[in-house]
Design an enzyme around this catalytic site. Structure first.
Site, short mmCIF file in Angstrom:
data_model
loop_
_atom_site.label_atom_id
_atom_site.label_comp_id
_atom_site.label_asym_id
_atom_site.label_seq_id
_atom_site.Cartn_x
_atom_site.Cartn_y
_atom_site.Cartn_z
N SER A 112 -0.42 0.92 4.85
CA SER A 112 -1.12 -0.06 4.02
C SER A 112 -2.38 -0.59 4.68
O SER A 112 -3.32 0.15 4.95
CB SER A 112 -0.18 -1.20 3.64
OG SER A 112 -0.77 -2.06 2.70
N HIS A 113 -2.41 -1.88 4.99
CA HIS A 113 -3.61 -2.54 5.50
C HIS A 113 -3.66 -2.54 7.03
O HIS A 113 -4.58 -3.12 7.61
CB HIS A 113 -3.64 -3.98 5.01
CG HIS A 113 -2.39 -4.75 5.37
ND1 HIS A 113 -1.17 -4.47 4.80
CD2 HIS A 113 -2.17 -5.74 6.26
CE1 HIS A 113 -0.25 -5.27 5.32
NE2 HIS A 113 -0.83 -6.05 6.21
N ASP A 276 -7.82 -2.16 0.39
CA ASP A 276 -7.30 -1.93 1.74
C ASP A 276 -7.02 -0.47 2.01
O ASP A 276 -7.43 0.42 1.27
CB ASP A 276 -6.05 -2.77 1.95
CG ASP A 276 -4.85 -2.24 1.15
OD1 ASP A 276 -5.08 -1.72 0.05
OD2 ASP A 276 -3.71 -2.36 1.63
N ASP A 278 -4.43 1.63 1.78
CA ASP A 278 -3.80 2.52 0.80
C ASP A 278 -4.12 2.14 -0.64
O ASP A 278 -3.56 2.72 -1.57
CB ASP A 278 -2.29 2.56 1.02
CG ASP A 278 -1.60 1.25 0.67
OD1 ASP A 278 -2.25 0.20 0.77
OD2 ASP A 278 -0.41 1.29 0.30
N ASP A 280 -3.70 -0.74 -2.41
CA ASP A 280 -2.89 -1.63 -3.24
C ASP A 280 -3.28 -3.10 -3.14
O ASP A 280 -2.78 -3.93 -3.90
CB ASP A 280 -1.39 -1.44 -2.96
CG ASP A 280 -0.99 -1.81 -1.54
OD1 ASP A 280 -1.86 -2.18 -0.73
OD2 ASP A 280 0.22 -1.70 -1.23
N ARG A 281 -4.17 -3.44 -2.23
CA ARG A 281 -4.61 -4.83 -2.10
C ARG A 281 -6.06 -4.97 -2.54
O ARG A 281 -6.80 -4.00 -2.62
CB ARG A 281 -4.44 -5.33 -0.67
CG ARG A 281 -3.01 -5.26 -0.19
CD ARG A 281 -2.84 -5.87 1.17
NE ARG A 281 -1.45 -5.75 1.61
CZ ARG A 281 -0.82 -6.64 2.37
NH1 ARG A 281 -1.45 -7.71 2.78
NH2 ARG A 281 0.44 -6.46 2.71
N LYS A 375 1.52 -2.84 -6.48
CA LYS A 375 0.31 -3.63 -6.63
C LYS A 375 -0.88 -2.67 -6.62
O LYS A 375 -0.78 -1.57 -6.10
CB LYS A 375 0.20 -4.68 -5.53
CG LYS A 375 0.40 -4.20 -4.10
CD LYS A 375 0.39 -5.40 -3.17
CE LYS A 375 0.72 -5.03 -1.73
NZ LYS A 375 2.17 -4.84 -1.50
#
Length: 542
Positions: A112-113, A276, A278, A280-281, A375
């Site tokens: 992710s982030h 971010d 991946d 999703d943010r 998300k």
């Protein structure tokens, strides 16, 4: 040829809120990825001949891990793998592909982030057939299997060419390398008024989207510039890089500060956004106004009807417990329910599948809806563009009018990163032990009304999830939340959330940290953060 390889378990292969995350060198150990992926498949059933979606955010070790996943999937009996070209699939796009193609599930290679690179972070996450993260019974089964695994089965087939669209075979399994953007972009076109957004850009509206050298670059370029007509160069840092260009791919005021400064400049773009690692943010900022994730969720929910995909209204709103109560007041006005869940997008899945919620959000810069089961950073940005195009107002004006109608929730999060894990656990345990004695206590002039350890009772399946965060409520309506994050890979991250509702519109333009200064002091002294962790100040304030 399929081989059976003897192995022994590794300690700590327990999936967190977003899968298994460790440093790259941990995943590079012989048998490490193989053990975990085999444990995933051993925990599932009835997938023979089914479709598996595979992709990741392009971070270091992404391609190598994908080849391993493909070989083990072939040995396990999957009939087809859909993999994004170049090994690329944003997390929300992977969810969209799983849902569109009726896949059995998917494996997403991402942290992710978290930072990438040779010595950065890596992760593997399993998503189920609804496109969402595996629920706790599945992740618990994966972890249990990882502790007893003695062998895995893997094909000896050569590497798949991930850079060429088309079909190849690994053993009896079809491997289909697909355009990672196509299905996702098609879905976005059904949700938003692309003609109105084109007109907005055609009128001279300016924007800057920072893809942070992460996965959303190709998606944002294709949709914003090529489809919607944003000026060339609107998308910056648009090429996914294994180390994210040496930057931390977390879209917040610390790691995307350059974007914030550019939009706030007198000659800067009118609108700025970032996503971010991946995808999703998201972070959203307009000229003169940064939008907190909690406010963004509330404003999106209040204005969702302006987008074609949501014109019939929303069934409900869901937010993670640490997210501010701003969305609750929107739900009340709309006459729908607002559900409060633990942190982790997997907890929204049942609500979305049951049709109880349409829009969901977390204070950690994540917002999404029922279109997928993750998300979705770019979705949130497109929703904001749709709202701006429909209302023909700037971000600051939209936010100001929302506060005037609903009141403002002053809100901040203070993160203490890479704290000694034992010290962090002891801090939370001590707070938990004091819950019964805190009510009635006066601290710096504020009286504690109640205190608890948040537990969630899922209204769909009846499951109960406990110990999700210490909440301290004050008689003036303020609250402080303490919880340990499950997304880091070193030590522990103590997150402290502070919130105060302000109904008086004449007090809506205070500095957030000033408006919460008394709560900030209480939040530090109540558990003695400095004494227990040695940290005199948070690592990141958002």
């Amino acid at each position: 040829m399929i081989r059976t390889v003897a192995t022994t378990p590794f300690d700590g292969q327990k999936p967190g809120t977003s899968g298994l995350r460790k440093k790259v060198p941990v995943f590079q150990q012989p048998h490490y990825v193989e053990n975990f992926v085999q444990s995933v498949f051993d925990s599932l059933s009835e997938f023979e001949g089914e479709t598996l979606v595979v992709g990741g955010d392009g971070r270091y070790y992404n391609r190598e891990a994908i080849q391993t996943v493909i070989r083990i999937a072939a040995a396990a009996g999957f009939g087809r793998v859909l993999v994004g070209r170049g090994g690329i699939l944003s997390t929300p796009a992977a969810s969209a592909v799983i849902r569109k193609h009726g896949a059995f599930g998917g494996i997403i290679l991402s942290a992710s982030h978290n930072p990438g690179g040779e010595h950065g972070d890596f992760g593997i996450k399993y998503n189920i057939g609804n496109g969402g993260p595996a629920p706790e019974p599945v992740t618990d089964a994966i972890f249990a299997r990882s502790k007893e695994i003695t062998q895995y089965r893997i094909s000896d087939a050569p590497d798949v060419d991930l850079d060429t669209l088309g079909i190849t075979r690994v053993e009896d399994m079809v491997v289909d390398v697909v355009d990672p953007v196509e299905d996702y972009a098609e879905l976005m076109g059904t949700l938003f008024d692309f003609d109105a957004i084109r007109d907005l850009f055609g009128s001279g509206f300016t924007m800057r989207f920072d893809a942070m050298s992460a996965v959303t670059g190709p998606y944002a370029t294709a949709i914003l510039e090529e489809t919607l007509g944003a000026a060339p160069g609107t998308v910056v840092h648009g090429e996914p890089l294994p180390d994210f260009g040496g930057h931390h791919p977390d879209p917040n005021l610390v790691h995307a500060h350059d974007l914030y400064e550019r939009v706030m400049a007198p000659d800067g773009p009118e609108f700025g956004a970032a996503s971010d690692g991946d995808g999703d943010r998201n972070m959203v900022v307009g000229r003169g106004r940064f939008v907190t994730p909690s406010d963004s969720l509330a404003i999106i929910a209040a204005n969702a009807h302006l987008a074609p995909g949501y014109r019939s209204g929303i069934a409900g709103i869901a937010r993670s417990m640490p997210t501010s109560g701003a969305a609750d007041r929107v739900a009340e006005k709309l006459g729908v329910k607002c559900y409060e869940t633990p942190t982790g997008w997997k907890f929204f899945g049942n609500l979305l599948d049951a049709g109880l919620a349409t829009v969901c959000g977390e204070e950690s810069f994540g917002t999404g809806s029922s279109h997928v089961r993750e998300k979705d950073g770019l979705w949130a940005v497109l929703m904001w563009l749709n709202i701006i195009a429909a209302r023909r107002q700037g971000v600051a004006e939209i936010v100001g009018e929302h506060w005037a109608a609903y009141g403002r929730n002053y809100y901040t999060r203070h993160d203490y990163e890479e704290v000694d894990a034992a010290a962090a656990d002891a801090l939370v345990a001590d707070l938990r032990a004091r819950l019964d004695t805190l009510p009635g206590t006066v601290i710096n002039g504020l009286t504690v009304e109640k205190a608890d350890d948040f537990a969630y009772h899922d209204p769909v399946d009846g499951s109960v999830t406990t110990k999700q965060g210490i909440r301290v409520f004050f008689t003036d309506g303020s609250r402080i939340v303490y919880r340990l994050s499950g997304t880091g890979t070193a030590g522990a991250t103590l997150r402290v959330y502070l919130e105060r509702f302000e109904p008086d519109a004449s007090r809506h333009d205070l500095d957030t940290q000033d408006a919460l200064a008394d709560l900030v002091e209480i939040a530090r002294t109540l558990p003695d953060i400095e004494g227990r962790t040695g940290r005199s100040a948070p690592t990141v304030i958002t």
